[in-house]
Enzyme design. Structure first.
Site, PDB file in Angstrom:
ATOM      1  N   GLN A  21      -5.530  -2.167   9.614  1.00 43.04           N
ATOM      2  CA  GLN A  21      -5.102  -3.448   9.063  1.00 43.04           C
ATOM      3  C   GLN A  21      -5.614  -4.598   9.948  1.00 43.04           C
ATOM      4  OE1 GLN A  21      -3.207  -3.407   6.108  1.00 43.04           O
ATOM      5  NE2 GLN A  21      -3.576  -5.605   6.095  1.00 43.04           N
TER       6      GLN A  21
ATOM      7  N   ASP B 110     -11.939   1.107   3.403  1.00 42.98           N
ATOM      8  CA  ASP B 110     -12.132  -0.345   3.366  1.00 42.98           C
ATOM      9  C   ASP B 110     -13.621  -0.694   3.202  1.00 42.98           C
ATOM     10  OD1 ASP B 110     -10.175  -2.223   3.280  1.00 42.98           O
ATOM     11  OD2 ASP B 110      -9.855  -2.351   5.447  1.00 42.98           O
TER      12      ASP B 110
ATOM     13  N   LYS C 230       0.840  -1.202   0.000  1.00 37.52           N
ATOM     14  CA  LYS C 230       0.000   0.000   0.000  1.00 37.52           C
ATOM     15  C   LYS C 230       0.875   1.253   0.000  1.00 37.52           C
ATOM     16  CE  LYS C 230      -3.594  -2.571   2.266  1.00 37.52           C
ATOM     17  NZ  LYS C 230      -3.949  -3.225   3.508  1.00 37.52           N
TER      18      LYS C 230
END
Ligand code: NAP
Length: 280
Positions: free
Chosen positions: A92, A115, A48
């Site tokens: 995460q 997300d 990322k």
């Protein structure tokens, strides 16, 4: 059989994204929060970071000790929620067991939820309203569209019902008028169900789970699985035997994976635009 190359489509989408970013008068910002030192998480965050920096995004990688107090984590997310230079916040997963993943995920401002996992964005997706959509499902839809695979009326079987992949892809496909069967570990006679599918989407997390006898001739097979065995990557589909039965199939690596991180970068742009439109 056509192998659906995720890298080619990723590069095309990144070119389009760079053009869109080029019209902005500010730098986009992405913050990734990691708790602990999980090796797989480190690899995913690195991917990322690399792409975010390549696109000229401001990138914050905040790592907390694995014993971090929940309140401390929540305070940090709230601070990022208020930071105008940050457009996207990603926590995460997985988080250590002492942390309430749902509470933490839902602390992220829904306008920065790149997300697509907050209750607000998940609810908007179910209601067919504009929302920030989870990256892997979005990448799958883009791949199907790119290859002009008809979704309306298609019989689709999704294997796996996680909130990150299975449920949102099933919803996106239903919103596009596919007939979707969402299966899971308690599903009976799975092989009989998948044999009727025009499109199979495997998001199980078990190497080689989908075998040739589960697939009808000419089906489209999308393999989401990433399974590491002795340092090598395998999908959830037994690629060598299944490929000859398919019209289209995604390889692992090089299929869905490259799309996911590209969709994340696109979500940062979309989050920025949505937030500005809402005057936030
Ligand atoms: P997950 O949260 O572990 O969910 C797995 C799902 O598979 C569950 O719904 C489970 O059913 C179902 N399942 C397990 N055994 C089954 C069986 N025998 N028959 C039918 N269904 C079964 O996994 P996830 O996060 O969705 O990820 C799935 C895979 O995709 C993993 O390999 C992951 O690494 C990979 N992944 C890849 C990307 C990418 O960018 N390519 C992104 C995300 C995930 P129950 O609900 O009944 O337990």
């Amino acid at each position: 059989m056509v192998e659906m190359n995720g890298k080619v489509l990723r590069d095309k989408k990144l070119t389009e994204l760079k053009e869109k970013i080029g019209t902005l008068d500010c730098k986009l910002g992405l913050a990734v929060i990691q708790v602990g030192q999980d090796e797989a998480s480190k690899v995913y965050v690195k991917q990322k970071e690399k792409l975010a920096l390549e696109l000229g995004y401001k990138f914050i990688h905040k790592v907390f000790d694995e014993n971090v107090e929940q309140d401390k984590l929540i305070r940090y997310i709230k601070k990022l929620n208020k930071d105008d230079c940050i457009d996207g916040i990603l926590v995460q997963m997985p988080l250590p067991n002492h942390l309430d993943s749902s509470l933490i995920q839902n602390t992220v401002d829904s306008y920065k939820d790149v997300d697509g996992l907050t209750f607000i964005n998940a609810g908007r997706l179910v209601q067919g309203m504009p929302s920030l959509v989870p990256c892997t499902p979005k990448g799958i839809i883009d791949m199907l569209d790119y290859h002009q695979i008809g979704l309306e009326g298609a019989n689709v079987v999704v294997i796996g019902r996680s909130i990150l992949v299975g449920k949102p892809i099933a919803t996106l496909l239903s919103n596009r008028n596919a007939t979707v069967v969402l299966t899971h570990s308690k599903t009976k006679n799975l092989g009989e169900i998948t044999k009727n599918a025009d499109i199979i989407i495997a998001a199980v997390g078990k190497a080689g789970f989908v075998t040739a006898d589960m697939v009808k001739d000419g089906a489209v097979v999308i393999d989401v699985g990433i399974n590491r065995i002795d340092g090598k990557l395998y999908g959830d589909v037994d690629f060598p035997t299944v490929k000859d039965k398919c019209s289209y199939i995604t390889p692992v690596p090089g299929g869905v994976g490259p799309m996911t991180v590209c969709e994340l970068m696109n979500n940062v742009y979309e989050a920025h635009m949505l937030r500005k439109k809402a005057g936030k």
